[in-house]
Design a protein around this motif. Structure first.
Motif, PDB file in Angstrom:
ATOM      1  N   VAL A  37      32.387 -68.518 -35.248  1.00 25.20           N
ATOM      2  CA  VAL A  37      31.515 -67.381 -34.924  1.00 25.20           C
ATOM      3  C   VAL A  37      31.304 -66.479 -36.141  1.00 25.20           C
ATOM      4  O   VAL A  37      30.912 -65.329 -36.002  1.00 25.20           O
ATOM      5  N   HIS A  38      31.554 -67.040 -37.342  1.00 25.34           N
ATOM      6  CA  HIS A  38      31.428 -66.197 -38.537  1.00 25.34           C
ATOM      7  C   HIS A  38      30.002 -65.671 -38.719  1.00 25.34           C
ATOM      8  O   HIS A  38      29.790 -64.653 -39.352  1.00 25.34           O
ATOM      9  N   LYS A  39      29.018 -66.364 -38.126  1.00 22.98           N
ATOM     10  CA  LYS A  39      27.630 -65.881 -38.218  1.00 22.98           C
ATOM     11  C   LYS A  39      27.420 -64.594 -37.430  1.00 22.98           C
ATOM     12  O   LYS A  39      26.391 -63.953 -37.550  1.00 22.98           O
ATOM     13  N   LEU A  40      28.398 -64.251 -36.580  1.00 22.61           N
ATOM     14  CA  LEU A  40      28.258 -63.042 -35.759  1.00 22.61           C
ATOM     15  C   LEU A  40      29.082 -61.888 -36.319  1.00 22.61           C
ATOM     16  O   LEU A  40      29.450 -60.962 -35.601  1.00 22.61           O
ATOM     17  N   ASP A  41      29.373 -61.946 -37.630  1.00 24.83           N
ATOM     18  CA  ASP A  41      30.180 -60.872 -38.220  1.00 24.83           C
ATOM     19  C   ASP A  41      29.336 -59.623 -38.465  1.00 24.83           C
ATOM     20  O   ASP A  41      28.097 -59.640 -38.351  1.00 24.83           O
ATOM     21  N   LEU A  42      30.026 -58.548 -38.803  1.00 20.51           N
ATOM     22  CA  LEU A  42      29.355 -57.273 -39.052  1.00 20.51           C
ATOM     23  C   LEU A  42      28.516 -57.322 -40.327  1.00 20.51           C
ATOM     24  O   LEU A  42      27.478 -56.664 -40.427  1.00 20.51           O
ATOM     25  N   GLY A  43      28.965 -58.118 -41.292  1.00 18.90           N
ATOM     26  CA  GLY A  43      28.312 -58.145 -42.596  1.00 18.90           C
ATOM     27  C   GLY A  43      26.908 -58.714 -42.585  1.00 18.90           C
ATOM     28  O   GLY A  43      26.151 -58.522 -43.541  1.00 18.90           O
ATOM     29  N   ARG A  44      26.535 -59.430 -41.502  1.00 18.64           N
ATOM     30  CA  ARG A  44      25.220 -60.071 -41.498  1.00 18.64           C
ATOM     31  C   ARG A  44      24.082 -59.054 -41.619  1.00 18.64           C
ATOM     32  O   ARG A  44      23.015 -59.376 -42.132  1.00 18.64           O
ATOM     33  N   PHE A  45      24.312 -57.852 -41.132  1.00 17.24           N
ATOM     34  CA  PHE A  45      23.242 -56.852 -41.176  1.00 17.24           C
ATOM     35  C   PHE A  45      23.006 -56.368 -42.607  1.00 17.24           C
ATOM     36  O   PHE A  45      21.876 -56.124 -43.005  1.00 17.24           O
ATOM     37  N   ASP A  46      24.101 -56.243 -43.388  1.00 19.91           N
ATOM     38  CA  ASP A  46      23.959 -55.853 -44.792  1.00 19.91           C
ATOM     39  C   ASP A  46      23.370 -56.996 -45.612  1.00 19.91           C
ATOM     40  O   ASP A  46      22.592 -56.775 -46.528  1.00 19.91           O
ATOM     41  N   ARG A  47      23.777 -58.217 -45.283  1.00 25.81           N
ATOM     42  CA  ARG A  47      23.275 -59.368 -46.026  1.00 25.81           C
ATOM     43  C   ARG A  47      21.840 -59.711 -45.648  1.00 25.81           C
ATOM     44  O   ARG A  47      21.189 -60.512 -46.304  1.00 25.81           O
ATOM     45  N   GLY A  48      21.352 -59.137 -44.553  1.00 25.02           N
ATOM     46  CA  GLY A  48      19.996 -59.439 -44.106  1.00 25.02           C
ATOM     47  C   GLY A  48      19.873 -60.829 -43.506  1.00 25.02           C
ATOM     48  O   GLY A  48      18.775 -61.384 -43.422  1.00 25.02           O
ATOM     49  N   GLU A  49      21.012 -61.413 -43.052  1.00 21.87           N
ATOM     50  CA  GLU A  49      20.971 -62.766 -42.477  1.00 21.87           C
ATOM     51  C   GLU A  49      20.799 -62.701 -40.966  1.00 21.87           C
ATOM     52  O   GLU A  49      21.623 -63.177 -40.198  1.00 21.87           O
ATOM     53  N   LEU A  50      19.715 -62.098 -40.532  1.00 18.94           N
ATOM     54  CA  LEU A  50      19.544 -61.919 -39.100  1.00 18.94           C
ATOM     55  C   LEU A  50      18.762 -63.078 -38.490  1.00 18.94           C
ATOM     56  O   LEU A  50      17.738 -63.496 -39.014  1.00 18.94           O
ATOM     57  N   VAL A  51      19.293 -63.597 -37.386  1.00 15.06           N
ATOM     58  CA  VAL A  51      18.554 -64.581 -36.598  1.00 15.06           C
ATOM     59  C   VAL A  51      18.220 -63.878 -35.286  1.00 15.06           C
ATOM     60  O   VAL A  51      19.096 -63.625 -34.473  1.00 15.06           O
ATOM     61  N   LEU A  52      16.962 -63.521 -35.097  1.00 16.44           N
ATOM     62  CA  LEU A  52      16.584 -62.716 -33.944  1.00 16.44           C
ATOM     63  C   LEU A  52      16.591 -63.516 -32.651  1.00 16.44           C
ATOM     64  O   LEU A  52      16.013 -64.594 -32.572  1.00 16.44           O
ATOM     65  N   GLU A  53      17.259 -62.969 -31.641  1.00 10.12           N
ATOM     66  CA  GLU A  53      17.216 -63.576 -30.317  1.00 10.12           C
ATOM     67  C   GLU A  53      15.918 -63.130 -29.643  1.00 10.12           C
ATOM     68  O   GLU A  53      15.720 -61.934 -29.407  1.00 10.12           O
ATOM     69  N   PRO A  54      15.025 -64.079 -29.326  1.00 15.39           N
ATOM     70  CA  PRO A  54      13.731 -63.689 -28.758  1.00 15.39           C
ATOM     71  C   PRO A  54      13.738 -63.535 -27.234  1.00 15.39           C
ATOM     72  O   PRO A  54      12.755 -63.072 -26.661  1.00 15.39           O
ATOM     73  N   SER A  55      14.819 -63.921 -26.575  1.00 19.20           N
ATOM     74  CA  SER A  55      14.768 -64.077 -25.108  1.00 19.20           C
ATOM     75  C   SER A  55      15.590 -63.039 -24.363  1.00 19.20           C
ATOM     76  O   SER A  55      16.549 -63.364 -23.678  1.00 19.20           O
ATOM     77  N   VAL A  56      15.238 -61.760 -24.520  1.00 17.04           N
ATOM     78  CA  VAL A  56      15.970 -60.693 -23.846  1.00 17.04           C
ATOM     79  C   VAL A  56      15.016 -59.919 -22.938  1.00 17.04           C
ATOM     80  O   VAL A  56      13.915 -59.581 -23.351  1.00 17.04           O
ATOM     81  N   VAL A  57      15.443 -59.673 -21.691  1.00 14.88           N
ATOM     82  CA  VAL A  57      14.645 -58.833 -20.788  1.00 14.88           C
ATOM     83  C   VAL A  57      15.015 -57.378 -21.050  1.00 14.88           C
ATOM     84  O   VAL A  57      16.170 -57.026 -20.963  1.00 14.88           O
TER      85      VAL A  57
END
Lengths: 383, 92
Positions: free
Chosen positions: A363-383
């Motif tokens: 789950v390292h892709k879900l770390d806090l640092g992803r926001f600073d690194r700009g490595e965002l994978v947007l979840e498109p399927s949220v109500v």
């Protein structure tokens, strides 16, 4: 009497906090305290729509939700729960009203299928067969996964909590975390309104209030809370199999095993904040959408409305990690409206993370640092 | 002795079932509601609350005034979805 020290203190008596506590104990760490400022499920868990689905648009959400579904299917037995978590697997039907939704669903389904999730795109005729009272006017198609469905959030949480307690975990309800003490960069204690608990490891599982807990150790977390309103009808005989959701209309609607219809909607104009009040505008708007999409439900009575908090991240995926700046401060936050359905697997990986074990799912892709690194994978399927 | 007097009419909950849930640690009306659904039915707690609060008093030894009241949530009575959708438009 409250314990005055613990190996791990978990803040938040929702499904995530209780699932982490259970998994820690099961992995051999029984010196665990869960703090809950009200009662178990008083926050987002007990206010959610009770849906569990695997039809997500990012790899991590798909993997977490699939592994969690595998667990929901055996949860009563796994936790030795004498009651029932009320699992219902009649599917999730996701409606598409625009060509671009169909295109997005095709991408999502390809991803889901590659990860072993049995979802598919269906035409309006088949959607009507699955939900006979569905108004298919304007409907282009739908995504469907028959293994998705419902579980009762109160019972799931209770099941985890009771199993954790049997293994020695202490759960303190009506006990509020007021501060987290540190010496240098190490955590030394959690201060509650009933006294101090010495510990070196704290887990932030505070849901809609995770930002306030983060601030206690000086973190400005990239999450915010947003009210989502919801309502329920009187119970009636079984009529609707799957949860039906629409991103176009921002609503979801399911009939739970007990017979009531639970429904809610996202409001694009909802301000950020911790408001959990209710509004008549919501009741009127959603009732309009529901009677339009399901005309047969127009004589169903709404008996109650309430609201809860989504804790939202910039990519609508949770943050599951240890804070790099604050060793011993772990986070399972920012579930963006789908914490309940991925709680079982979250509990496993968080416990492994806390105990320094190999992760059964990276789950390292879900770390806090992803926001600073700009490595965002947007979840498109949220109500 | 078995006590199967029904205290919550919407959800058919007996005194024994309610007492068992209180003994498991649900010591307020709102906690009981989440475990066994009392107060979630058509009456929204209006008929069962006093009876259930009395059971909580008996088992926990707390006084009536010490027990928190259940959270009141709208609507005050059940309302058809079609009427809710119409709002007050037909009164203008």
């Amino acid at each position: 009497m409250m314990k005055n020290s613990a190996e791990v203190v978990i803040i938040g008596g929702g499904v995530v906090g209780c699932a982490i506590a259970y998994n820690l104990a099961k992995m051999g760490c029984q010196d665990v305290v869960v703090l809950e400022k009200e009662y178990l499920t008083a926050g987002a868990t007990g206010r959610c729509g009770a849906g569990i689905r695997q039809q997500w648009g990012t790899e991590m959400n798909c993997k977490l939700s699939k592994a969690s579904m595998d667990t929901f299917e055996v949860l009563n037995e796994m936790l030795g729960y004498p009651e029932d978590i009320e699992l219902k697997q009649d599917g999730y039907l996701i409606l598409a009203y625009e060509e671009k939704e169909i295109e997005q669903f095709k991408k999502n389904i390809a991803l889901q299928n590659s990860l072993g999730i049995e979802s598919r795109l269906i035409d309006p005729g088949e959607a009507r067969k699955i939900v006979p009272h569905l108004n298919t006017e304007g409907l282009l198609g739908a995504a469907f996964c028959g293994r998705d469905g419902h579980a009762n959030p109160f019972h799931v949480t209770q099941a985890y909590a009771e199993a954790a307690k049997r293994m020695g975990v202490e759960i303190y309800t009506y006990t509020e975390c007021r501060d987290i003490e540190r010496e240098g960069d190490r955590i030394t204690a959690v201060v509650t309104d009933r006294g101090k608990i010495k510990t070196e490891k704290v887990v932030n599982a505070a849901g809609g209030y995770s930002d306030l807990i983060g601030a206690m150790v000086g973190l400005d977390l990239p999450v915010y809370s947003e009210r989502h309103q919801i309502m329920v009808t009187e119970p009636v005989n079984p009529l609707q199999g799957p949860m039906v959701i629409s991103f176009y209309h921002h609503f979801y609607c399911q009939q739970v095993p007990h017979g009531a219809f639970i429904m809610g909607q996202g409001d694009p104009n909802e301000p950020k904040g911790h408001n959990i009040g209710h509004s008549w505008q919501f009741l009127q708007e959603l009732s309009g959408k529901i009677t339009g999409t399901f005309p047969a439900l127009k004589k169903l009575r709404v008996v109650r409305q309430w609201s809860g908090l989504y804790n939202i991240t910039p990519d609508s995926q949770p943050i599951l990690c240890e804070a790099p700046e604050v060793p011993g401060f772990y986070m399972a936050i920012g579930f963006s409206g789908h914490g309940f359905m991925i709680a079982p697997m979250t509990g496993v990986v968080m416990a492994e993370l806390i105990l320094g074990k190999d992760l059964s799912m990276p789950v390292h892709k879900l770390d806090l640092g992803r926001f600073d690194r700009g490595e965002l994978v947007l979840e498109p399927s949220v109500v | 002795m078995k006590d199967d007097v029904i205290l919550c009419f919407c959800e058919d909950l007996t005194r024994d079932e309610i007492r068992e849930a209180i003994k498991k640690g649900a010591t307020s009306f709102d906690e009981l509601k989440r475990l066994i659904r009392c107060g979630m039915g058509a009456c929204q707690g209006k008929t069962c609350e006093e009876n259930i609060q009395r059971e909580i008093m008996t088992i926990t030894g707390r006084k009536r005034e010490e027990l928190p009241l259940p959270r009141q949530r709208p609507p005050s009575v059940g309302i058809y979805l079609e009427d809710a959708a119409r709002g007050d438009d037909d009164e203008k």
